[in-house]
Design an enzyme around this catalytic site. Sequence first.
Site, PDB file in Angstrom:
ATOM      1  N   ARG A 110       0.629  -1.117   0.034  1.00  0.00           N
ATOM      2  CA  ARG A 110       0.282  -0.288  -0.317  1.00  0.00           C
ATOM      3  C   ARG A 110       1.169   1.003   0.082  1.00  0.00           C
ATOM      4  NH1 ARG A 110      -3.663  -2.338   3.921  1.00  0.00           N
ATOM      5  NH2 ARG A 110      -4.724  -3.894   2.839  1.00  0.00           N
ATOM      6  N   LYS A 132      -0.334  11.200 -10.775  1.00  0.00           N
ATOM      7  CA  LYS A 132      -0.651   9.666 -11.743  1.00  0.00           C
ATOM      8  C   LYS A 132       0.296   8.837 -11.977  1.00  0.00           C
ATOM      9  CE  LYS A 132      -4.137  12.222 -14.289  1.00  0.00           C
ATOM     10  NZ  LYS A 132      -5.673  12.651 -15.643  1.00  0.00           N
ATOM     11  N   GLU A 174       3.515  18.943 -24.561  1.00  0.00           N
ATOM     12  CA  GLU A 174       2.822  18.983 -23.286  1.00  0.00           C
ATOM     13  C   GLU A 174       2.565  20.447 -22.596  1.00  0.00           C
ATOM     14  OE1 GLU A 174       0.586  16.383 -22.393  1.00  0.00           O
ATOM     15  OE2 GLU A 174       1.849  14.732 -21.677  1.00  0.00           O
ATOM     16  N   LYS A 216       1.752  23.153 -13.686  1.00  0.00           N
ATOM     17  CA  LYS A 216       1.261  21.156 -13.128  1.00  0.00           C
ATOM     18  C   LYS A 216       1.074  21.484 -11.391  1.00  0.00           C
ATOM     19  CE  LYS A 216       1.257  16.604 -13.806  1.00  0.00           C
ATOM     20  NZ  LYS A 216       0.950  15.418 -14.358  1.00  0.00           N
ATOM     21  N   GLU A 226      -8.488  14.569  -9.322  1.00  0.00           N
ATOM     22  CA  GLU A 226      -9.571  14.712 -10.405  1.00  0.00           C
ATOM     23  C   GLU A 226     -10.791  15.202 -10.419  1.00  0.00           C
ATOM     24  OE1 GLU A 226      -7.574  13.791 -14.419  1.00  0.00           O
ATOM     25  OE2 GLU A 226      -9.492  13.106 -15.126  1.00  0.00           O
ATOM     26  N   ARG A 231      -8.832  19.800 -12.888  1.00  0.00           N
ATOM     27  CA  ARG A 231      -8.281  18.800 -13.335  1.00  0.00           C
ATOM     28  C   ARG A 231      -7.943  17.694 -14.897  1.00  0.00           C
ATOM     29  NH1 ARG A 231      -3.241  14.499 -10.164  1.00  0.00           N
ATOM     30  NH2 ARG A 231      -2.764  14.181 -12.005  1.00  0.00           N
ATOM     31  N   ASN A 235      -5.627  17.381 -19.003  1.00  0.00           N
ATOM     32  CA  ASN A 235      -6.207  16.022 -20.260  1.00  0.00           C
ATOM     33  C   ASN A 235      -5.966  16.819 -21.429  1.00  0.00           C
ATOM     34  OD1 ASN A 235      -7.418  13.090 -21.074  1.00  0.00           O
ATOM     35  ND2 ASN A 235      -6.706  13.453 -18.411  1.00  0.00           N
ATOM     36  N   HIS A 238      -5.966  15.339 -24.264  1.00  0.00           N
ATOM     37  CA  HIS A 238      -5.572  13.704 -25.137  1.00  0.00           C
ATOM     38  C   HIS A 238      -6.536  12.728 -24.937  1.00  0.00           C
ATOM     39  CE1 HIS A 238      -2.252  15.751 -23.065  1.00  0.00           C
ATOM     40  NE2 HIS A 238      -1.661  13.978 -21.939  1.00  0.00           N
ATOM     41  N   HIS A 242      -4.839  10.073 -27.035  1.00  0.00           N
ATOM     42  CA  HIS A 242      -5.122   8.561 -26.832  1.00  0.00           C
ATOM     43  C   HIS A 242      -5.619   7.582 -27.150  1.00  0.00           C
ATOM     44  CE1 HIS A 242      -4.486   9.578 -22.169  1.00  0.00           C
ATOM     45  NE2 HIS A 242      -3.335   9.761 -22.244  1.00  0.00           N
ATOM     46  N   HIS A 254       3.313   8.826 -27.496  1.00  0.00           N
ATOM     47  CA  HIS A 254       2.623  10.102 -26.649  1.00  0.00           C
ATOM     48  C   HIS A 254       2.238  11.062 -26.987  1.00  0.00           C
ATOM     49  CE1 HIS A 254      -0.535  11.128 -23.606  1.00  0.00           C
ATOM     50  NE2 HIS A 254       0.667  12.565 -22.631  1.00  0.00           N
TER      51      HIS A 254
HETATM   52  N1  LIG Z   1       1.637  10.476 -14.772  1.00  0.00           N
HETATM   53  C1  LIG Z   1       1.543  11.410 -16.366  1.00  0.00           C
HETATM   54  O1  LIG Z   1       0.975  13.351 -15.874  1.00  0.00           O
HETATM   55  C2  LIG Z   1       2.071  11.636 -17.688  1.00  0.00           C
HETATM   56  C3  LIG Z   1       1.809  12.942 -18.278  1.00  0.00           C
HETATM   57  C4  LIG Z   1       2.134  12.732 -19.493  1.00  0.00           C
HETATM   58  C5  LIG Z   1       3.118  12.354 -19.752  1.00  0.00           C
HETATM   59  N2  LIG Z   1       2.968  10.829 -19.357  1.00  0.00           N
HETATM   60  C6  LIG Z   1       2.611   9.246 -20.227  1.00  0.00           C
HETATM   61  O2  LIG Z   1       4.075   9.426 -20.199  1.00  0.00           O
HETATM   62  C7  LIG Z   1       4.479   8.294 -21.325  1.00  0.00           C
HETATM   63  C8  LIG Z   1       5.660   9.370 -21.901  1.00  0.00           C
HETATM   64  O3  LIG Z   1       7.246   9.509 -21.623  1.00  0.00           O
HETATM   65  P1  LIG Z   1       8.204   9.734 -22.630  1.00  0.00           P
HETATM   66  O4  LIG Z   1       7.868  10.663 -23.524  1.00  0.00           O
HETATM   67  O5  LIG Z   1       8.931  10.633 -21.572  1.00  0.00           O
HETATM   68  O6  LIG Z   1       8.445   8.327 -22.894  1.00  0.00           O
HETATM   69  P2  LIG Z   1       9.464   7.105 -22.525  1.00  0.00           P
HETATM   70  O7  LIG Z   1       9.800   7.383 -21.016  1.00  0.00           O
HETATM   71  O8  LIG Z   1       9.098   5.921 -23.512  1.00  0.00           O
HETATM   72  O9  LIG Z   1      10.840   7.827 -22.794  1.00  0.00           O
HETATM   73  C9  LIG Z   1      11.257   8.378 -24.582  1.00  0.00           C
HETATM   74  C10 LIG Z   1      12.868   7.711 -24.676  1.00  0.00           C
HETATM   75  O10 LIG Z   1      13.503   8.418 -24.402  1.00  0.00           O
HETATM   76  C11 LIG Z   1      14.957   7.353 -23.673  1.00  0.00           C
HETATM   77  N3  LIG Z   1      15.474   7.714 -22.681  1.00  0.00           N
HETATM   78  C12 LIG Z   1      15.177   8.329 -21.653  1.00  0.00           C
HETATM   79  N4  LIG Z   1      15.358   9.713 -21.097  1.00  0.00           N
HETATM   80  C13 LIG Z   1      17.030   9.885 -21.368  1.00  0.00           C
HETATM   81  C14 LIG Z   1      18.040  10.282 -22.228  1.00  0.00           C
HETATM   82  N5  LIG Z   1      18.109  10.937 -20.864  1.00  0.00           N
HETATM   83  N6  LIG Z   1      19.031  10.122 -22.536  1.00  0.00           N
HETATM   84  C15 LIG Z   1      18.842   9.684 -23.466  1.00  0.00           C
HETATM   85  N7  LIG Z   1      17.219   8.834 -23.704  1.00  0.00           N
HETATM   86  C16 LIG Z   1      16.414   8.951 -22.919  1.00  0.00           C
HETATM   87  C17 LIG Z   1      13.845   6.098 -23.370  1.00  0.00           C
HETATM   88  O11 LIG Z   1      14.847   4.733 -23.257  1.00  0.00           O
HETATM   89  C18 LIG Z   1      12.621   6.066 -24.576  1.00  0.00           C
HETATM   90  O12 LIG Z   1      12.797   5.506 -25.580  1.00  0.00           O
HETATM   91  C19 LIG Z   1       3.042   7.992 -21.983  1.00  0.00           C
HETATM   92  O13 LIG Z   1       3.612   6.952 -21.980  1.00  0.00           O
HETATM   93  C20 LIG Z   1       2.573   9.434 -20.990  1.00  0.00           C
HETATM   94  O14 LIG Z   1       1.365   8.600 -21.617  1.00  0.00           O
HETATM   95  C21 LIG Z   1       2.615  10.730 -17.934  1.00  0.00           C
HETATM   96  O1  LIG Z   2      -1.474  15.051 -15.174  1.00  0.00           O
HETATM   97  C1  LIG Z   2      -2.702  14.553 -15.122  1.00  0.00           C
HETATM   98  O2  LIG Z   2      -3.485  14.524 -14.634  1.00  0.00           O
HETATM   99  C2  LIG Z   2      -2.645  14.884 -16.439  1.00  0.00           C
HETATM  100  O3  LIG Z   2      -3.782  14.443 -17.331  1.00  0.00           O
HETATM  101  C3  LIG Z   2      -1.134  14.680 -17.300  1.00  0.00           C
HETATM  102  C4  LIG Z   2      -1.143  13.993 -18.652  1.00  0.00           C
HETATM  103  O4  LIG Z   2      -0.628  14.587 -19.767  1.00  0.00           O
HETATM  104  C5  LIG Z   2      -0.741  12.578 -19.280  1.00  0.00           C
HETATM  105  O5  LIG Z   2      -0.820  12.536 -19.895  1.00  0.00           O
HETATM  106  C6  LIG Z   2      -1.832  11.688 -17.833  1.00  0.00           C
HETATM  107  O6  LIG Z   2      -1.110  10.382 -18.046  1.00  0.00           O
HETATM  108  C7  LIG Z   2      -2.850  11.199 -18.426  1.00  0.00           C
HETATM  109  O7  LIG Z   2      -3.650  11.154 -17.373  1.00  0.00           O
HETATM  110  P1  LIG Z   2      -5.363  10.141 -18.405  1.00  0.00           P
HETATM  111  O8  LIG Z   2      -6.342   9.828 -16.387  1.00  0.00           O
HETATM  112  O9  LIG Z   2      -5.876  10.127 -19.541  1.00  0.00           O
HETATM  113  O10 LIG Z   2      -4.723   8.076 -17.957  1.00  0.00           O
HETATM  114 ZN   LIG Z   3      -0.004  14.190 -22.054  1.00  0.00          ZN
END
Ligand SMILES: NC(=O)c1ccc[n+]([C@@H]2O[C@H](COP(=O)([O-])OP(=O)(O)OC[C@H]3O[C@@H](n4cnc5c(N)ncnc54)[C@H](O)[C@@H]3O)[C@@H](O)[C@H]2O)c1
Ligand SMILES: O=C(O)C(=O)C[C@@H](O)[C@H](O)[C@H](O)COP(=O)(O)O
Ligand SMILES: [Zn+2]
Length: 353
Positions: A110, A132, A174, A216, A226, A231, A235, A238, A242, A254
Amino acid sequence: MIKISEDFCNTSTQVIIGQNAISHLSEIGENKKVAVFHPKKISIDEVKKYLKNYYDFPIDDGEEAKDISYSLKLIKDLFEKGFDRGDYVVAIGGGTVTDVVGFIASIYMRGLNLVNVPTTILGMVDAAIGGKTGVNFENVKNVLGTFYQPSVIIADLNFVKTLPVEEIKKGIAEVIKYGLVLDKELYDFLALHKEDIYNKDLSVLETVVYKSALNKLMVVKEDERETKGIRIVLNFGHTIGHAVEAGSGFKIPHGYAISVGMVCEAKIAEEMGYAEEGVVEDTTWILSHYELPISVDSLSEKIDVEKAIGAITKDKKVRGGKLLMPFPTRIGDWKRVDVPLETLKGFAEQCLR
Ligand SMILES: NC(=O)c1ccc[n+]([C@@H]2O[C@H](COP(=O)([O-])OP(=O)(O)OC[C@H]3O[C@@H](n4cnc5c(N)ncnc54)[C@H](O)[C@@H]3O)[C@@H](O)[C@H]2O)c1
Ligand SMILES: O=C(O)C(=O)C[C@@H](O)[C@H](O)[C@H](O)COP(=O)(O)O
Ligand SMILES: [Zn+2]
């Protein structure tokens, strides 16, 4: 070095931004076990210097790693090494790593202490902040996940040095999102600084990460889970984004998917009478200026429209047959509009075909 602190309902978070910010890992207590998860391609030699009692877990990254089966494998690693709730998980990597590792850190016993170390621009400006976590299931993005705040987010700009420019582009999508719906000043700043950003000027990138983190955190503080219709602004782009990812079998990254999504959703906002004249042009202009895709025609994969539309039905913003859409009204401002799912699907088809 820039430090931002924010309090949420039951937790507080610190964001540390700057070159060599990684040294702050030494603040983790010496008697704690630290699980360091990182992509195989990212060396943790620099990181190791600041940790005493660490366990090195090289992992896969990318969208394929966001499968529930992979999370279970990582949990097994923690279990076998006897991690307890007082111990730490450090997630080093892009958004896919912080999403997956944040998820396992939140459900194992947990919740263990979580530190995010984003290594992509997308991670630094967005994914590592706000709590998230998520993995994909049945062709739907992030449909399994939690809200779980990291105690610290360390955005060390030295990681940008090895980052391909393509990855900077994906992260900037973003940042453009914040500019379009929350922060006109940021939009104007981006309009002026493309060369600096793509030439990896670290002081300009530090400003970009800082301004993004403030946007953010401001939103997340108001509506951490959300539930208040606030929040959802994060999105923007998105719902369609998505869908584009799902319709491409998660081959379209993404950042590119939401770039197309923002144009499409701005057009829907305009057609429904919510966006002022010029919003679609300004959206299209800034994304094109940063060489980001503005329609499905400029994507490298064909989109399966049926699959894409199927994903929209499962969007987490659906309530009682309506989608809670964050529509841009003018640059830097937005409004929530509850759009009937069938209406949105109709508009989406026009954008995706
Ligand atoms: N949780 C959230 O609030 C949130 C927000 C936005 C996006 N996301 C998620 O994030 C993901 C996309 O993230 P991303 O674009 O970072 O992709 P990713 O994690 O796949 O990284 C992109 C590429 O960059 C490489 N990489 C990472 N750091 C590096 C570095 N310093 N030098 C060289 N290469 C490097 C990785 O190995 C990969 O090939 C998606 O799944 C998306 O849904 C989540
Ligand atoms: O932090 C948030 O809230 C966001 O929506 C940020 C987005 O950029 C991100 O891609 C997030 O993972 C999307 O969330 P989801 O709830 O649509 O899955
Ligand atoms: Zn995003």
